[in-house]
Scaffold this motif. Sequence first.
Motif, PDB file in Angstrom:
ATOM      1  N   PHE A  44       0.832  -1.207   0.000  1.00  0.00           N
ATOM      2  CA  PHE A  44       0.000   0.000   0.000  1.00  0.00           C
ATOM      3  C   PHE A  44       0.869   1.259   0.000  1.00  0.00           C
ATOM      4  O   PHE A  44       0.596   2.217  -0.730  1.00  0.00           O
ATOM      5  N   MET A  45       1.931   1.264   0.812  1.00  0.00           N
ATOM      6  CA  MET A  45       2.823   2.427   0.838  1.00  0.00           C
ATOM      7  C   MET A  45       3.534   2.601  -0.498  1.00  0.00           C
ATOM      8  O   MET A  45       3.794   3.737  -0.926  1.00  0.00           O
ATOM      9  N   THR A  46       3.822   1.493  -1.182  1.00  0.00           N
ATOM     10  CA  THR A  46       4.444   1.578  -2.500  1.00  0.00           C
ATOM     11  C   THR A  46       3.503   2.244  -3.501  1.00  0.00           C
ATOM     12  O   THR A  46       3.915   3.103  -4.298  1.00  0.00           O
ATOM     13  N   LEU A  47       2.229   1.853  -3.462  1.00  0.00           N
ATOM     14  CA  LEU A  47       1.247   2.472  -4.348  1.00  0.00           C
ATOM     15  C   LEU A  47       1.093   3.963  -4.044  1.00  0.00           C
ATOM     16  O   LEU A  47       0.949   4.784  -4.956  1.00  0.00           O
ATOM     17  N   MET A  48       1.149   4.301  -2.766  1.00  0.00           N
ATOM     18  CA  MET A  48       1.079   5.719  -2.393  1.00  0.00           C
ATOM     19  C   MET A  48       2.287   6.478  -2.925  1.00  0.00           C
ATOM     20  O   MET A  48       2.172   7.636  -3.341  1.00  0.00           O
ATOM     21  N   LEU A  49       3.453   5.826  -2.909  1.00  0.00           N
ATOM     22  CA  LEU A  49       4.651   6.473  -3.443  1.00  0.00           C
ATOM     23  C   LEU A  49       4.491   6.767  -4.934  1.00  0.00           C
ATOM     24  O   LEU A  49       4.842   7.863  -5.406  1.00  0.00           O
ATOM     25  N   LEU A  50       3.961   5.822  -5.679  1.00  0.00           N
ATOM     26  CA  LEU A  50       3.724   6.042  -7.108  1.00  0.00           C
ATOM     27  C   LEU A  50       2.705   7.161  -7.312  1.00  0.00           C
ATOM     28  O   LEU A  50       2.828   7.969  -8.241  1.00  0.00           O
ATOM     29  N   ASP A  51       1.705   7.210  -6.439  1.00  0.00           N
ATOM     30  CA  ASP A  51       0.703   8.270  -6.527  1.00  0.00           C
ATOM     31  C   ASP A  51       1.331   9.630  -6.258  1.00  0.00           C
ATOM     32  O   ASP A  51       0.997  10.630  -6.897  1.00  0.00           O
ATOM     33  N   VAL A  52       2.262   9.673  -5.309  1.00  0.00           N
ATOM     34  CA  VAL A  52       2.966  10.927  -5.023  1.00  0.00           C
ATOM     35  C   VAL A  52       3.750  11.386  -6.253  1.00  0.00           C
ATOM     36  O   VAL A  52       3.752  12.578  -6.592  1.00  0.00           O
ATOM     37  N   GLY A  53       4.413  10.442  -6.940  1.00  0.00           N
ATOM     38  CA  GLY A  53       5.150  10.805  -8.147  1.00  0.00           C
ATOM     39  C   GLY A  53       4.232  11.367  -9.219  1.00  0.00           C
ATOM     40  O   GLY A  53       4.516  12.417  -9.817  1.00  0.00           O
ATOM     41  N   TYR A  54       3.135  10.676  -9.467  1.00  0.00           N
ATOM     42  CA  TYR A  54       2.169  11.144 -10.480  1.00  0.00           C
ATOM     43  C   TYR A  54       1.601  12.506 -10.099  1.00  0.00           C
ATOM     44  O   TYR A  54       1.559  13.437 -10.920  1.00  0.00           O
ATOM     45  N   SER A  55       1.161  12.660  -8.848  1.00  0.00           N
ATOM     46  CA  SER A  55       0.491  13.886  -8.424  1.00  0.00           C
ATOM     47  C   SER A  55       1.448  15.070  -8.374  1.00  0.00           C
ATOM     48  O   SER A  55       1.068  16.195  -8.736  1.00  0.00           O
ATOM     49  N   SER A  56       2.669  14.839  -7.927  1.00  0.00           N
ATOM     50  CA  SER A  56       3.638  15.937  -7.816  1.00  0.00           C
ATOM     51  C   SER A  56       3.968  16.516  -9.181  1.00  0.00           C
ATOM     52  O   SER A  56       4.044  17.743  -9.350  1.00  0.00           O
ATOM     53  N   PHE A  57       4.170  15.657 -10.172  1.00  0.00           N
ATOM     54  CA  PHE A  57       4.494  16.157 -11.503  1.00  0.00           C
ATOM     55  C   PHE A  57       3.292  16.858 -12.129  1.00  0.00           C
ATOM     56  O   PHE A  57       3.452  17.857 -12.850  1.00  0.00           O
ATOM     57  N   ASN A  58       2.088  16.367 -11.865  1.00  0.00           N
ATOM     58  CA  ASN A  58       0.902  17.069 -12.349  1.00  0.00           C
ATOM     59  C   ASN A  58       0.743  18.424 -11.665  1.00  0.00           C
ATOM     60  O   ASN A  58       0.341  19.396 -12.299  1.00  0.00           O
ATOM     61  N   TYR A  59       1.053  18.477 -10.388  1.00  0.00           N
ATOM     62  CA  TYR A  59       0.966  19.736  -9.661  1.00  0.00           C
ATOM     63  C   TYR A  59       1.948  20.764 -10.230  1.00  0.00           C
ATOM     64  O   TYR A  59       1.601  21.933 -10.435  1.00  0.00           O
ATOM     65  N   LEU A  60       3.174  20.335 -10.481  1.00  0.00           N
ATOM     66  CA  LEU A  60       4.154  21.244 -11.075  1.00  0.00           C
ATOM     67  C   LEU A  60       3.709  21.715 -12.445  1.00  0.00           C
ATOM     68  O   LEU A  60       3.920  22.884 -12.816  1.00  0.00           O
ATOM     69  N   GLU A  61       3.090  20.820 -13.209  1.00  0.00           N
ATOM     70  CA  GLU A  61       2.617  21.203 -14.539  1.00  0.00           C
ATOM     71  C   GLU A  61       1.505  22.250 -14.440  1.00  0.00           C
ATOM     72  O   GLU A  61       1.453  23.195 -15.241  1.00  0.00           O
ATOM     73  N   MET A  62       0.615  22.100 -13.472  1.00  0.00           N
ATOM     74  CA  MET A  62      -0.426  23.111 -13.268  1.00  0.00           C
ATOM     75  C   MET A  62       0.190  24.463 -12.902  1.00  0.00           C
ATOM     76  O   MET A  62      -0.183  25.504 -13.462  1.00  0.00           O
ATOM     77  N   LEU A  63       1.107  24.452 -11.932  1.00  0.00           N
ATOM     78  CA  LEU A  63       1.753  25.704 -11.533  1.00  0.00           C
ATOM     79  C   LEU A  63       2.485  26.346 -12.703  1.00  0.00           C
ATOM     80  O   LEU A  63       2.487  27.574 -12.856  1.00  0.00           O
ATOM     81  N   LYS A  64       3.104  25.527 -13.548  1.00  0.00           N
ATOM     82  CA  LYS A  64       3.828  26.059 -14.706  1.00  0.00           C
ATOM     83  C   LYS A  64       2.892  26.831 -15.624  1.00  0.00           C
ATOM     84  O   LYS A  64       3.202  27.958 -16.041  1.00  0.00           O
TER      85      LYS A  64
END
Length: 430
Positions: free
Chosen positions: A213-233
């Motif tokens: 479960f923590m591994t899946l959360m880590l992958l979710d953090v990677g996906y969400s963080s890059f999407n967040y940066l793209e929005m801010l950009k």
Amino acid sequence: MNESSAQEPPESSTSPSESRTAVRSLATSKAHQLLTLVGFSFLFFEIIFVELYSDNFWFSFDISLFGVTAMLLIAAGTHFFLLFLQSDRVCRWVMPLWKGRPPIAYTRWLELDDQGFTYGIRRVQWQSVDELFLTFFGNLEIRSFALSGQHAGSPDPLFKLPFAVATQNEQNALMQAALAARPQLKFNDRLEKRIKSAIIRGQNAIQLGGAVFMTLMLLDVGYSSFNYLEMLKHYHLAHAKALDGQLIEAREHLVRADDFRAHPLPISYVTSRFISVGSSGTALLQARANVLWALGDKDLALADVNKSLQMSPEGFRLYLLRSRLLTDLGRTQEAGKDIDKAIEKHKDSLLPRLYQIAHLKPDGPAAITSSYKKAMDDLTESTFANEPMWPPGGNRFIHDVFYKDDINFVFDRLLDVPSKQTGSSEKKAP
């Protein structure tokens, strides 16, 4: 075994004449390996995230497509890094600090035989061990009379090794080998209870499930963080284009950022938290509000600031931001209330009091003088009381941060300079 045999690495504590049985390697649990990998991968990902947030070299790429891929690559690199950390070479490098023990037990726990065990390159023979002591924090302490002798009363602790990192089967294998080689070996009560407790069927699977479960959360953090940066950009580029008068391009970037924000991946928990909770959600709304204000959509910009205040009701700078917008809209009475709230939430700050003085400029010199006197009385009570302080030069000071919009709002009004557009240059960190 003498004193040196408990402290030296295998190559100095064993000799060709020793008749050791086949060595059995005891590994850490799969759950421990996965959680260790997740933890270190997250640390390295945070470093990369900060680098991307701090620079714009990546603006020509759509990084929202690479969040999961980046996290998997980081995890792969982290795996080999952790293997390197537990290697014999690193154990020798850090010998002065860890005395032959590895900095971290990742996949490799102990090497066990009938004469003793090896942890990292730290070799211990059973004949020198008099007690195994399980500490409150789950470490196994190796204790021996070899240094002080029996008259000492209690054996000396030689070193500790992590115990909970292994499965109960592996822990029991270590204890059985220890008792087989040294039947008089003592265990403390905590260790006795641990090895006598029944092995619960499915216990390892449950622990592994938590690690997955923590591994899946880590992958979710990677996906969400890059999407967040793209929005801010895109909000940043929209703001810059709007200030340059390139309104068509600005709206194109605004639409792209809004599309990311309006259509998060439904199964992504972290993305929804980034967008709607805390400082990250507030930063998105503020960035969008700046774009809308620069494009002339002032009511929509004010609505976004209102939403950001709902997310972060204690953010005194949000009240100052809304007071600027309300002032430019001619709603000065509401703006004054927001300035009062900012003062209330940051009593030892000068900036909101300067806002209040500038806000009262139309009321005349008497209002400004009265506001200034009250501000200094409040600051003296909250910040500058009991001065002069010892030692000399140790008096309290104000350390407000002034953005360009703060300077414009205060001094344009006090000096009767034509007001500048609000919300044009302030940048917030998530």
